[in-house]
Scaffold this active site. Structure first.
Site, mmCIF file in Angstrom:
data_model
loop_
_atom_site.group_PDB
_atom_site.id
_atom_site.type_symbol
_atom_site.label_atom_id
_atom_site.label_comp_id
_atom_site.label_asym_id
_atom_site.label_seq_id
_atom_site.Cartn_x
_atom_site.Cartn_y
_atom_site.Cartn_z
ATOM 1 N N ASN A 1 1.996 57.764 -43.715
ATOM 2 C CA ASN A 1 1.876 57.781 -45.207
ATOM 3 C C ASN A 1 1.036 56.577 -45.579
ATOM 4 O O ASN A 1 0.245 55.853 -44.840
ATOM 5 C CB ASN A 1 3.185 57.721 -45.766
ATOM 6 C CG ASN A 1 4.017 56.625 -45.324
ATOM 7 O OD1 ASN A 1 3.749 55.348 -45.649
ATOM 8 N ND2 ASN A 1 5.117 56.620 -44.336
ATOM 9 N N ARG A 2 0.575 56.418 -46.865
ATOM 10 C CA ARG A 2 -0.049 55.566 -47.424
ATOM 11 C C ARG A 2 0.193 54.209 -47.664
ATOM 12 O O ARG A 2 -0.153 53.202 -48.242
ATOM 13 C CB ARG A 2 -0.786 55.990 -48.616
ATOM 14 C CG ARG A 2 -1.881 57.144 -48.272
ATOM 15 C CD ARG A 2 -2.535 57.641 -49.583
ATOM 16 N NE ARG A 2 -2.577 56.737 -50.650
ATOM 17 C CZ ARG A 2 -2.385 56.776 -51.815
ATOM 18 N NH1 ARG A 2 -1.661 57.793 -52.423
ATOM 19 N NH2 ARG A 2 -2.461 55.792 -52.999
#
Ligand code: PMT
Length: 399
Positions: free
Chosen positions: A209-210
């Site tokens: 994920n970021r």
């Protein structure tokens, strides 16, 4: 932490003296008053004019020019200091301090100060390893001096080895740590998690994920600067490791689960800012998956719920990044995972949540009380969260 602090920066005659200008500049930019004292050897390597320009303050280079030029007593710098930092520190100044010699302004200041003293040695490898230098450092440590570094790497001698001045971020981090050691989290052990886990699909691909790790790293640094012992369990990030913090690498959810299970039950608080992948491939392929089909189906399974499963008598704080029903969803997670606090991030705007420098959060406690905070830098959010953790810890200690 560095705002409104008075710091004496001692610079001695090492090739690394030029790096002291960067240290002085960073401290000044952070709001500290930096009083530089240079030995006569140091001014062979870098001009006092540079230090005067970056600090905006007079630079002391002589034992006896101080009273006349700035009309202050020669021990006044020692008395005004919140901390004395010597960076770089040569074998010579280390020997003089260990012997209690006071034949220059820097030695006099160190002898006269009641403030903590942090030394960052920088010298050639054999000089550093010499038993005389090692003995001197041991004596200084025994007297309460703090030592940071040296690091290993390229040296002015043209060789690689131990003796490089510690990284400037590490020196600044150590200054913050020393200045904050009597803070409201002194004597407490906090475990903080950060970053996004990476769940392997094959040797080169993963699900992630970021998360940048910025929120978790800000929490770790803020807790360190308030006197806590900090263990940072970190997934992959591109951030530099904070100084004065114990680091445990945890690339996957499983590794983070094991690290947290090992360390959190002995701690006073666990703050999980990591974005742990909720699902992972049931089995990672041994070899790189070939692009030979029009479609590919990955079978995923849930990762272990780290916060929900770790047991012990410590404060548990979770984060929730939500795009809808912020408070309701966060409350549900707090209940499900048995948390003391949950920090709900509003990720609907581009300035908050994943991979941003700022965050807009709502803090929710067990009783359901809500504190909504405006958009602020992640470091300020970290301090707001730690205010709540410190209050919970102090309540517990009174039980
Ligand atoms: O790293 P940054 O770029 O600074 O971004 C920060 C952040 C947005 C990642 C961070 O502030 C944040 O919100 N982290 C939690 C993200 C999230 O939505 O987590 P969650 O709802 O999946 O999980 C809730 C809590 O349980 C979290 O504290 C999480 O760490 C924990 N969890 C989640 C899954 C799992 N298997 N085990 C867990 O312990």
């Amino acid at each position: 932490m560095l705002n409104n602090k008075t710091i004496v920066l001692g610079i001695t005659g090492s090739i690394a003296a030029y790096k002291a200008a960067e240290i002085a500049s960073r401290l000044t930019q952070a709001g500290s008053k930096v009083n530089v004292i240079m030995t006569k050897e140091a001014i062979q390597f870098i001009s006092p004019v540079t230090l005067r320009a970056v600090t905006g303050s007079p630079v002391v280079t002589e034992m006896f020019d101080l009273a006349s030029e700035f009309s202050i007593e020669h021990i006044s710098l020692a008395q005004a200091a919140d901390i004395v930092v010597i960076a770089p520190a040569t074998a010579n100044i280390i020997a003089k301090l260990a012997a209690g010699i006071a034949d220059d302004m820097l030695c006099c200041t160190v002898l006269a100060t009641k403030a903590p003293v942090l030394i960052a040695p920088a010298m050639e490898t054999n000089m550093y390893n010499n038993p005389a230098t090692q003995d001197n450092l041991t004596r200084l440590e025994a007297r309460g001096f703090e030592i940071i570094g040296p690091a290993s790497g390229w040296l002015a001698s043209g060789k690689e080895g131990v003796g490089r001045l510690a990284d400037i971020n590490d020196i600044i981090g150590s200054i913050c740590q020393v200045l904050g050691r009597d803070g409201d989290l002194a004597g407490k052990h906090l475990v903080v998690t950060a970053g996004g886990t990476q769940e392997p699909i094959d040797p080169v691909r993963y699900i992630s994920n970021r998360s940048s790790g910025k929120m978790g790293y800000a929490l770790a640094e803020a807790a360190r600067d308030r006197g806590a012992k900090v263990t940072l369990v970190t997934a992959h990030t591109s951030l530099s490791e904070p100084a004065g913090v114990d680091i445990m690498q945890a690339g996957t959810a499983q590794e983070m689960y094991q690290a947290v299970q090992g360390v959190a039950p002995h701690a006073d608080a666990l703050v999980m800012a990591a974005a742990v992948a909720d699902y992972r491939p049931i089995k990672a392929a041994k070899d790189k998956i070939k692009k030979d089909k029009a479609e590919l189906t990955l079978k995923l399974e849930l990762t272990p719920d780290i916060l929900g499963s770790v047991k012990g008598d410590f404060i548990k704080v979770g984060f929730a990044a939500e795009s809808i029903n912020l408070v309701e969803n966060a409350r549900e997670k707090l209940k499900q995972k048995g948390l003391d606090l949950i920090i709900a991030n509003d990720i609907t705007a581009g300035d908050s949540g994943f991979d941003t420098d700022t965050n807009r959060v709502t803090i929710i406690d067990r009783e359901g009380k809500i504190e909504s905070l405006p958009l602020m830098p992640k470091r300020e959010v970290a301090d707001k969260v730690l205010d709540r953790v410190a209050a919970l810890l102090s309540k517990r200690s009174k039980r």
